[in-house]
Design a protein around this motif. Structure first.
Motif, PDB file in Angstrom:
ATOM      1  N   ARG A  29       0.841  -1.201   0.000  1.00 37.09           N
ATOM      2  CA  ARG A  29       0.000   0.000   0.000  1.00 37.09           C
ATOM      3  C   ARG A  29       0.877   1.252   0.000  1.00 37.09           C
ATOM      4  N   ARG A  30       0.517   2.214  -0.837  1.00 35.08           N
ATOM      5  CA  ARG A  30       1.317   3.440  -0.913  1.00 35.08           C
ATOM      6  C   ARG A  30       1.046   4.332   0.297  1.00 35.08           C
ATOM      7  N   GLU A  31       2.110   4.980   0.744  1.00 41.41           N
ATOM      8  CA  GLU A  31       2.045   5.882   1.890  1.00 41.41           C
ATOM      9  C   GLU A  31       2.775   7.174   1.539  1.00 41.41           C
ATOM     10  N   VAL A  32       2.527   8.201   2.333  1.00 43.15           N
ATOM     11  CA  VAL A  32       3.294   9.444   2.234  1.00 43.15           C
ATOM     12  C   VAL A  32       4.069   9.604   3.533  1.00 43.15           C
ATOM     13  N   LEU A  33       5.395   9.578   3.424  1.00 45.68           N
ATOM     14  CA  LEU A  33       6.281   9.754   4.566  1.00 45.68           C
ATOM     15  C   LEU A  33       6.925  11.132   4.481  1.00 45.68           C
ATOM     16  N   VAL A  34       7.115  11.762   5.601  1.00 56.31           N
ATOM     17  CA  VAL A  34       7.755  13.079   5.629  1.00 56.31           C
ATOM     18  C   VAL A  34       9.050  12.976   6.425  1.00 56.31           C
ATOM     19  N   MET A  35      10.155  13.212   5.731  1.00 57.85           N
ATOM     20  CA  MET A  35      11.463  13.221   6.381  1.00 57.85           C
ATOM     21  C   MET A  35      11.706  14.641   6.885  1.00 57.85           C
ATOM     22  N   ARG A  36      11.729  14.792   8.194  1.00 56.64           N
ATOM     23  CA  ARG A  36      11.762  16.133   8.801  1.00 56.64           C
ATOM     24  C   ARG A  36      13.192  16.554   9.159  1.00 56.64           C
ATOM     25  N   GLY A  37      13.416  17.858   9.043  1.00 50.79           N
ATOM     26  CA  GLY A  37      14.691  18.433   9.461  1.00 50.79           C
ATOM     27  C   GLY A  37      15.856  18.093   8.558  1.00 50.79           C
ATOM     28  N   CYS A  38      15.637  18.137   7.226  1.00 49.74           N
ATOM     29  CA  CYS A  38      16.695  17.805   6.267  1.00 49.74           C
ATOM     30  C   CYS A  38      17.468  19.056   5.848  1.00 49.74           C
ATOM     31  N   ALA A  39      18.734  18.868   5.543  1.00 43.99           N
ATOM     32  CA  ALA A  39      19.504  19.963   4.956  1.00 43.99           C
ATOM     33  C   ALA A  39      18.965  20.245   3.556  1.00 43.99           C
ATOM     34  N   PRO A  40      18.992  21.495   3.107  1.00 52.46           N
ATOM     35  CA  PRO A  40      18.530  21.808   1.747  1.00 52.46           C
ATOM     36  C   PRO A  40      19.341  21.045   0.702  1.00 52.46           C
ATOM     37  N   GLY A  41      18.728  20.803  -0.444  1.00 51.02           N
ATOM     38  CA  GLY A  41      19.422  20.103  -1.525  1.00 51.02           C
ATOM     39  C   GLY A  41      18.597  19.010  -2.163  1.00 51.02           C
ATOM     40  N   ALA A  42      17.582  18.493  -1.442  1.00 51.72           N
ATOM     41  CA  ALA A  42      16.716  17.468  -2.029  1.00 51.72           C
ATOM     42  C   ALA A  42      15.895  18.078  -3.154  1.00 51.72           C
ATOM     43  N   VAL A  43      15.599  17.254  -4.157  1.00 49.13           N
ATOM     44  CA  VAL A  43      14.873  17.717  -5.336  1.00 49.13           C
ATOM     45  C   VAL A  43      13.675  16.816  -5.558  1.00 49.13           C
ATOM     46  N   ALA A  44      12.514  17.418  -5.865  1.00 50.35           N
ATOM     47  CA  ALA A  44      11.320  16.634  -6.145  1.00 50.35           C
ATOM     48  C   ALA A  44      11.511  15.852  -7.445  1.00 50.35           C
ATOM     49  N   GLY A  45      10.953  14.630  -7.495  1.00 46.01           N
ATOM     50  CA  GLY A  45      11.051  13.817  -8.694  1.00 46.01           C
ATOM     51  C   GLY A  45      11.007  12.339  -8.363  1.00 46.01           C
ATOM     52  N   TRP A  46      10.861  11.528  -9.418  1.00 48.57           N
ATOM     53  CA  TRP A  46      10.746  10.081  -9.245  1.00 48.57           C
ATOM     54  C   TRP A  46      12.098   9.472  -8.918  1.00 48.57           C
ATOM     55  N   ALA A 123      13.947  12.769  11.665  1.00 46.90           N
ATOM     56  CA  ALA A 123      12.774  11.966  12.025  1.00 46.90           C
ATOM     57  C   ALA A 123      11.941  11.679  10.783  1.00 46.90           C
ATOM     58  N   VAL A 124      11.270  10.525  10.802  1.00 41.08           N
ATOM     59  CA  VAL A 124      10.293  10.173   9.763  1.00 41.08           C
ATOM     60  C   VAL A 124       9.088   9.580  10.488  1.00 41.08           C
ATOM     61  N   PRO A 125       8.134  10.397  10.926  1.00 38.23           N
ATOM     62  CA  PRO A 125       6.992   9.886  11.681  1.00 38.23           C
ATOM     63  C   PRO A 125       6.245   8.800  10.908  1.00 38.23           C
ATOM     64  N   GLY A 126       5.914   7.722  11.607  1.00 39.01           N
ATOM     65  CA  GLY A 126       5.143   6.635  11.020  1.00 39.01           C
ATOM     66  C   GLY A 126       5.957   5.596  10.276  1.00 39.01           C
ATOM     67  N   LEU A 127       7.251   5.817  10.094  1.00 34.05           N
ATOM     68  CA  LEU A 127       8.055   4.872   9.332  1.00 34.05           C
ATOM     69  C   LEU A 127       8.132   3.519  10.016  1.00 34.05           C
ATOM     70  N   ALA A 128       8.275   3.510  11.342  1.00 33.85           N
ATOM     71  CA  ALA A 128       8.450   2.261  12.080  1.00 33.85           C
ATOM     72  C   ALA A 128       7.125   1.623  12.495  1.00 33.85           C
ATOM     73  N   ALA A 129       6.028   2.023  11.851  1.00 36.95           N
ATOM     74  CA  ALA A 129       4.729   1.458  12.193  1.00 36.95           C
ATOM     75  C   ALA A 129       4.642  -0.005  11.757  1.00 36.95           C
ATOM     76  N   ASP A 130       3.794  -0.771  12.443  1.00 38.93           N
ATOM     77  CA  ASP A 130       3.529  -2.152  12.032  1.00 38.93           C
ATOM     78  C   ASP A 130       2.709  -2.137  10.748  1.00 38.93           C
ATOM     79  N   ARG A 131       3.092  -2.982   9.797  1.00 42.50           N
ATOM     80  CA  ARG A 131       2.377  -3.077   8.522  1.00 42.50           C
ATOM     81  C   ARG A 131       1.922  -4.512   8.326  1.00 42.50           C
ATOM     82  N   PRO A 132       0.741  -4.697   7.755  1.00 42.72           N
ATOM     83  CA  PRO A 132       0.254  -6.073   7.573  1.00 42.72           C
ATOM     84  C   PRO A 132       1.116  -6.823   6.577  1.00 42.72           C
TER      85      PRO A 132
END
Length: 357
Positions: A29-46, A123-132
């Motif tokens: 199942r697709r999810e949206v994860l947010v990686m918080r507190g990153c240094a600038p430089g990441a670029v949107a894209g596949w 931090a990445v909230p929800g990353l370590a959640a239990d998944r079926p």
């Protein structure tokens, strides 16, 4: 095949064919994860296949595999004016490594292959959640001739055989081509479509235990027996080359001591990726269908002996510069070296003379 009470191999039965062996499990199942507190430089894209690595203060690591990952956005972070939050859409493979963590994770890194770190956050909230777990898949054994242990299992209400059970796939010469742990959990047994006294048996198996659709071309190449034509693996895509290496790994190796000394020639052009490079190395050292590791750690194990060739020996790496160009994305961000150069240095460290031609 199963494990007998004495630890030996116990034949459950033989079947003419297996339907469903090359089935792919449904994507997570697709999810949206947010990686918080990153240094600038990441670029949107596949990104495609990707990995998030979490680290604790002591250096403990855990990994989460991302399927068809995409950086959706890079936005200012509430954590401060000098950091950003990186939103990632992906399917996340269930991973329990994090349960062994010796403390909270303090750093997370997003990578693809051996390329540079795409983003690193706190931090990445929800990353370590239990998944079926993925639902089991059907696997139909067609034209079975059950031995008594299988008949005993089928007489039970739930049709299960206790203990460890493998499916052995034989090539046309009768050699074992693949061994795969599937268990034996039968849904039903019916008279076989092939007639006679044979039966068909429907099993349910772990979705991650099957070779998958992409493996079919490699299996077709090996069906008549181990490959005889050099470079057959070059016709396969990336997933097919990985399947080729797994078949080469399971191939029975001749008994006897390893060879040392001698000169071997590695054609370095057209390997395309890391898996292709390891296909080429196995073939250079041991001939078509040869196995000498499917990745860095496995090659290191092969150098310890038991795989037919052991150092010292000479490896002439033809078109080394072409290999470097083809694997340009597989560069170690810490050293700046490409995968081929790092591999060549590791071979040299282990007693192989590498001639970059």
């Amino acid at each position: 095949m199963a494990e007998g009470e004495d630890g030996g191999e116990l034949l459950l039965g033989r079947c003419a064919a297996v339907e469903g062996l090359f089935t792919d499990p449904p994507p997570p199942r697709r999810e949206v994860l947010v990686m918080r507190g990153c240094a600038p430089g990441a670029v949107a894209g596949w990104l495609g296949p990707a990995l998030i690595t979490g680290r604790t203060a002591s250096g403990f690591e855990a990994w989460w595999s991302l399927v068809d990952a995409e950086v959706l956005s890079v936005a200012p972070s509430p954590g401060g004016p000098t950091v950003v939050d990186v939103a990632i859409g992906a399917g996340v493979r269930s991973d329990d490594w994090h349960r062994n963590a010796d403390g909270p994770f303090v750093r997370f890194e997003l990578t693809t292959g051996r390329g540079p770190v795409r983003a690193a956050g706190r931090a990445v909230p929800g990353l370590a959640a239990d998944r079926p777990a993925a639902d089991p898949l059907p696997l139909r054994l067609v034209g079975c001739e059950p031995a008594e242990p299988m008949r005993a299992a089928l007489r039970k209400r739930r049709g299960r055989h206790p203990g460890y059970t493998e499916l052995w796939s034989l090539d046309d010469t009768g050699r074992v081509m693949d061994r795969r742990a599937i268990g034996f959990d039968a849904e039903w047994t019916r008279p076989s479509v092939l007639g006679g006294a044979l039966v068909d048996v429907l099993l349910t198996v772990d979705a991650d235990g099957l070779p998958g659709l992409a493996a079919r071309p490699a299996w077709r190449s090996w069906r008549a027996g181990p490959p005889q034509r050099p470079g057959s693996w070059r016709e396969l895509d990336a997933a097919g080359r990985h399947a080729w290496l797994m078949l080469a790994l399971r191939r029975e190796r001749p008994a006897g001591p390893d060879r040392s000394g001698g000169e071997y020639h590695l054609p370095g052009a057209g390997v395309r990726d890391v898996r292709g490079l390891h296909c080429a190395i196995g073939e250079a050292l041991l001939g078509p269908g040869g196995y000498y590791g499917w990745g860095w750690d496995a090659l290191s194990d092969s150098l310890c002996g038991g795989f037919g060739v052991a150092p010292p020996f000479i490896l002439v790496w033809h078109d080394f510069a072409a290999t470097e160009r083809e694997l340009a994305a597989e560069r170690d961000p810490a050293t700046g070296l490409g995968y081929p150069e790092e591999l060549a240095r590791e071979l040299e460290r282990r007693g192989v003379t590498v001639v970059r031609a």
